[in-house]
Write an enzyme that holds these catalytic residues in place. Structure first.
Site, PDB file in Angstrom:
ATOM      1  N   TYR A  72      68.361  97.415  34.745  1.00  0.00           N
ATOM      2  CA  TYR A  72      67.246  97.382  33.780  1.00  0.00           C
ATOM      3  C   TYR A  72      67.456  96.302  32.722  1.00  0.00           C
ATOM      4  CZ  TYR A  72      63.440  99.047  30.868  1.00  0.00           C
ATOM      5  OH  TYR A  72      62.269  99.121  30.154  1.00  0.00           O
ATOM      6  N   ASP A 132      63.725 103.761  28.590  1.00  0.00           N
ATOM      7  CA  ASP A 132      63.854 103.412  27.169  1.00  0.00           C
ATOM      8  C   ASP A 132      62.775 104.159  26.376  1.00  0.00           C
ATOM      9  OD1 ASP A 132      61.538 102.077  27.864  1.00  0.00           O
ATOM     10  OD2 ASP A 132      62.369 100.069  27.689  1.00  0.00           O
ATOM     11  N   GLU A 176      56.014 102.936  36.445  1.00  0.00           N
ATOM     12  CA  GLU A 176      55.130 102.118  35.599  1.00  0.00           C
ATOM     13  C   GLU A 176      54.449 101.003  36.385  1.00  0.00           C
ATOM     14  OE1 GLU A 176      56.559 100.585  31.803  1.00  0.00           O
ATOM     15  OE2 GLU A 176      57.888 102.317  31.673  1.00  0.00           O
ATOM     16  N   ARG A 221      66.035  95.758  29.655  1.00  0.00           N
ATOM     17  CA  ARG A 221      65.921  95.944  28.191  1.00  0.00           C
ATOM     18  C   ARG A 221      67.055  96.837  27.729  1.00  0.00           C
ATOM     19  NH1 ARG A 221      60.727  95.951  30.135  1.00  0.00           N
ATOM     20  NH2 ARG A 221      59.513  94.154  29.429  1.00  0.00           N
ATOM     21  N   GLU A 235      59.970 103.215  25.104  1.00  0.00           N
ATOM     22  CA  GLU A 235      58.604 102.931  25.569  1.00  0.00           C
ATOM     23  C   GLU A 235      58.310 103.708  26.849  1.00  0.00           C
ATOM     24  OE1 GLU A 235      55.400 101.124  23.963  1.00  0.00           O
ATOM     25  OE2 GLU A 235      57.430 100.787  23.222  1.00  0.00           O
ATOM     26  N   ASP A 271      60.180 103.624  32.789  1.00  0.00           N
ATOM     27  CA  ASP A 271      61.402 102.893  32.410  1.00  0.00           C
ATOM     28  C   ASP A 271      62.325 103.717  31.509  1.00  0.00           C
ATOM     29  OD1 ASP A 271      60.574 100.799  33.907  1.00  0.00           O
ATOM     30  OD2 ASP A 271      59.901  99.537  32.256  1.00  0.00           O
ATOM     31  N   HIS A 289      72.628 102.964  28.095  1.00  0.00           N
ATOM     32  CA  HIS A 289      72.214 101.978  29.088  1.00  0.00           C
ATOM     33  C   HIS A 289      73.405 101.149  29.495  1.00  0.00           C
ATOM     34  CE1 HIS A 289      67.764 101.939  27.705  1.00  0.00           C
ATOM     35  NE2 HIS A 289      68.018 102.862  28.590  1.00  0.00           N
TER      36      HIS A 289
END
Length: 695
Positions: A300, A84, A9, A302, A86, A82, A346
């Site tokens: 990470y 997640d 990203e 989030r 998103e 990433d 996660h």
């Protein structure tokens, strides 16, 4: 020539990852999302079962062209966005935009940007998880429906380009509700009573706190009561009734999740939530560390998991053993979540390598990066350490029928606190008793210390406490807290003063409309239920279109009803008796980003404006002129004299015309009560009684 293409990203990651992979790999960045719903229209085909219409984001054409070129040359494309919802959606959009098929498009994820993690992910590529993609699509479509259906109504009613949002409107309501509680709060008087006692054979005195009488706890609510109790005890002897010694343990903290990191960085470092996320992103993506090149310092950022990988746990135990000793290592964790996909979950936020201590990287980091990294490092290290142990002593003292207590504690074993303490720990543990005390200790009263207090209203929300509340209520997700608060501040629905969040006049108006016309949108239970449905979509148990199909009809009905009501409301500018000193017209009330102001109706020929000082029909208690509604520089409402700065009268609560019958001072509105502004006076009456008298 590169055979494999890795798409990430962020450009910041490119350098870090390129270092880990040989010449056969080309690493490029998509710079976040490449496709989205169009800004100029709804972008959702409601007639065609809510099919979304995605377009290339403006300015991303060149990036996509470059990616297409690279993808054509590559044997395999690894989508490394990433880990997640998103990130999964970005990978899916990339595969669509680049026309990649399942064979040569592989999805890889890593929780930390380290050589081991990146190389391990390449060994386990997978297909794009459409459940994750659908969960993100659902959130995006619901947010778009709410924003694009309700915002034009707000525009019509409040006469400004305002907006509503699915999570933002609930957060605004929560802040408004707290403001209402504070405004309605009436302080109650209470007294504390301490007895300073001399202990035979000791130079240091003992401070005992009043507890109650033989029957239990007692609240002292007036000076008369405090004086009476002191007078009764002057005749009595103070003696030790009971000494209880014990042990108390304080558990090590859990490692950080996104929301606990946001809260702790706000409290300990005074970082706004947006700053915490920005700096954490830098630490995750990679920082140039002297002698080591670009290094991803943390995992990470989030996440709402507190899980730690076995490797990281083992490494932490080894570090603690070597630096603090074996007795500082936490006992083995026996609890495991049943049925959860542990290997897929996660991890918590932690350093990518515990041996990379904050001191070692300090010179390579900015001051703020260092402070945040140090906080994360200390919290993670502490989470793998043994609990702290306190020796506690509780003394019960009698004087006639009354009872006093003394509590003290001292650290017997500091455990995790040798690495990490919060402000609360430091405040709480400073009381140590004089020598040894038992039932035979002789006590003599030196003096009493009585103090008057008033109960305090609930605290205003801060960014940290709002995040905590949103998380507890199940509203939004870790990644949404920062943009939600940023939007509310950016739209000037709320303002921030000395950490506290206050609602502006504009925020009050918008919240009122949302509560009246769209109660379900601002209902915290409805929004929390929607989050659990999104989790259901992510887990593959709920079809994403079912969620949208069930949500839309109610929204559509509410919008139509509000439109009908709006048609009945003829909104015209309120004409005032203030004359424009440029062209002589009567000025009108307008809404601006800071609330109401006066403008000349002759715009655009005459552009004269003035501050709007709304008179409330009450004379100033100090000088007799009019009290007007004013605002602080940031937009918080208060009531002040029209003759400011000559007269400095101000009140956060709305004053009333009637004087206090008890002391003659001015009174203010507190919810459905009217109270004397002087807390010492304490006069309170029902609002309707005063309103009846003034009719």
């Amino acid at each position: 020539m590169a055979k494999y293409l890795v798409i990430v990203e962020s450009p910041a990651k490119v350098k870090t990852i390129k270092k880990f992979l040989g010449k056969n790999y080309e690493v490029v960045a998509s710079n976040g999302h490449v496709r989205d719903l169009p800004k100029s229209q709804m972008g959702i085909d409601i007639e065609n079962d809510f099919e979304p219409k995605y377009i290339t984001i403006r300015g991303k054409g060149d990036i996509l062209a470059k990616l297409r070129k690279e993808a054509k040359k590559a044997d395999k494309v690894y989508l490394a966005t990433d880990p997640d919802r998103e990130g999964e959606a970005i990978s899916w959009h990339l595969s669509q935009a680049l026309k990649l098929d399942d064979k040569n498009a592989q999805r890889i994820t890593f929780n930390e940007i380290t050589q081991n993690a990146v190389k391990a992910s390449l060994k386990e590529p997978r297909k794009i998880d459409m459940n994750l993609v659908d969960a993100q699509q659902t959130r995006r479509i619901l947010d778009r429906l709410v924003g694009y259906e309700i915002s034009p109504l707000l525009w019509a009613k409040v006469k400004r380009g305002l907006s509503a949002g699915r999570v933002q409107s609930v957060a605004l309501r929560i802040i408004c509700d707290r403001e209402d509680e504070i405004n309605a709060f009436i302080p109650e008087e209470y007294w504390t009573l301490d007895a300073e006692l001399s202990v035979k054979g000791e130079r240091k005195t003992l401070l005992a706190k009043f507890y109650g009488d033989e029957n239990g706890k007692l609240t002292i609510s007036s000076k008369e009561q405090a004086d009476r109790i002191m007078a009764e005890m002057q005749k009595e002897e103070f003696h030790v009734l009971e000494v209880k010694k014990g042990e108390r343990v304080k558990k090590a903290p859990l490692p950080f999740t996104t929301s606990t990191l946001q809260q702790e960085a706000s409290k300990a470092l005074n970082f706004p939530i947006s700053k915490t996320m920005r700096i954490a992103q830098q630490l995750y993506e990679g920082v140039d560390v002297k002698g080591q090149g670009t290094v991803g310092l943390i995992t990470y950022l989030r996440t709402d998991s507190v899980r730690i990988s076995e490797e990281a746990d083992a490494q932490a135990r080894e570090y603690i053993d070597g630096n603090y000793g074996e007795n500082y290592i936490a006992g083995e964790k026996t609890t495991k979540k049943n049925g959860a996909k542990i290997q897929d979950a996660h991890e918590a936020i932690r350093p990518s390598d515990i041996n990379r201590t904050p001191v070692m990287v300090k010179e390579s980091l900015s001051r703020d990066q260092f402070r945040l990294y140090q906080l994360i490092w200390k919290r993670f290290t502490a989470s793998r350490m043994a609990q702290a142990v306190y020796e506690t002593t509780n003394v019960k003292i009698g004087a006639g029928e009354y009872r006093f207590t003394v509590s003290a504690s001292k650290i017997a074993f500091d455990g995790f606190m040798s690495v990490y303490t919060s402000d609360d720990d430091e405040k709480a543990e400073n009381n140590v008793l004089v020598g040894s005390i038992d039932e035979n200790t002789v006590l003599n009263l030196k003096e009493f210390d009585e103090k008057q207090h008033f109960t305090q209203p609930p605290a205003h929300y801060t960014e940290a406490s709002l995040v905590k509340t949103l998380e507890e209520l199940g509203i939004g997700r870790p990644s949404t807290y920062s943009p939600t608060i940023t939007t509310l501040l950016g739209r000037r629905y709320i303002v921030k003063e000395a950490k506290n969040l206050y609602v502006t006049e504009l925020g009050e108006v918008v919240n009122q409309i949302m509560k009246e016309s769209f109660p379900s949108i601002v209902d915290e239970h409805f929004t929390a239920n929607m989050e659990s449905l999104l989790d259901g979509v992510e887990e593959g148990n709920v079809n994403w279109k079912t969620v949208v199909r069930n949500f839309y009809p109610d929204l559509d009905e509410a919008v139509k009803a509000a439109q009908k009501d709006l048609e009945k409301v003829k909104i015209e500018d309120e004409v005032t008796d203030v004359i424009c000193d440029v062209c002589g017209r009567n000025m009108v009330v307008k809404y601006g980003p800071h609330g109401k102001f006066l403008a000349c109706p002759g715009f655009p020929e005459c552009r004269n404006t003035k501050p709007y000082l709304e008179k409330i029909g009450v004379t100033c208690p100090k000088c007799g002129k009019e009290v007007v509604l004013r605002k602080t520089k940031k937009g918080r409402k208060y009531f002040g004299c029209e003759d400011n700065p000559e007269c400095d009268f101000m009140s956060w609560s709305r004053p009333v015309a009637e004087k206090c019958p008890k002391c003659g001072g001015y009174m203010v509105i507190k919810g459905n009560k009217i109270v004397c502004a002087d807390e010492q006076c304490g006069y309170v009456t029902d609002r309707k009684n005063v309103e009846k008298d003034s009719e």
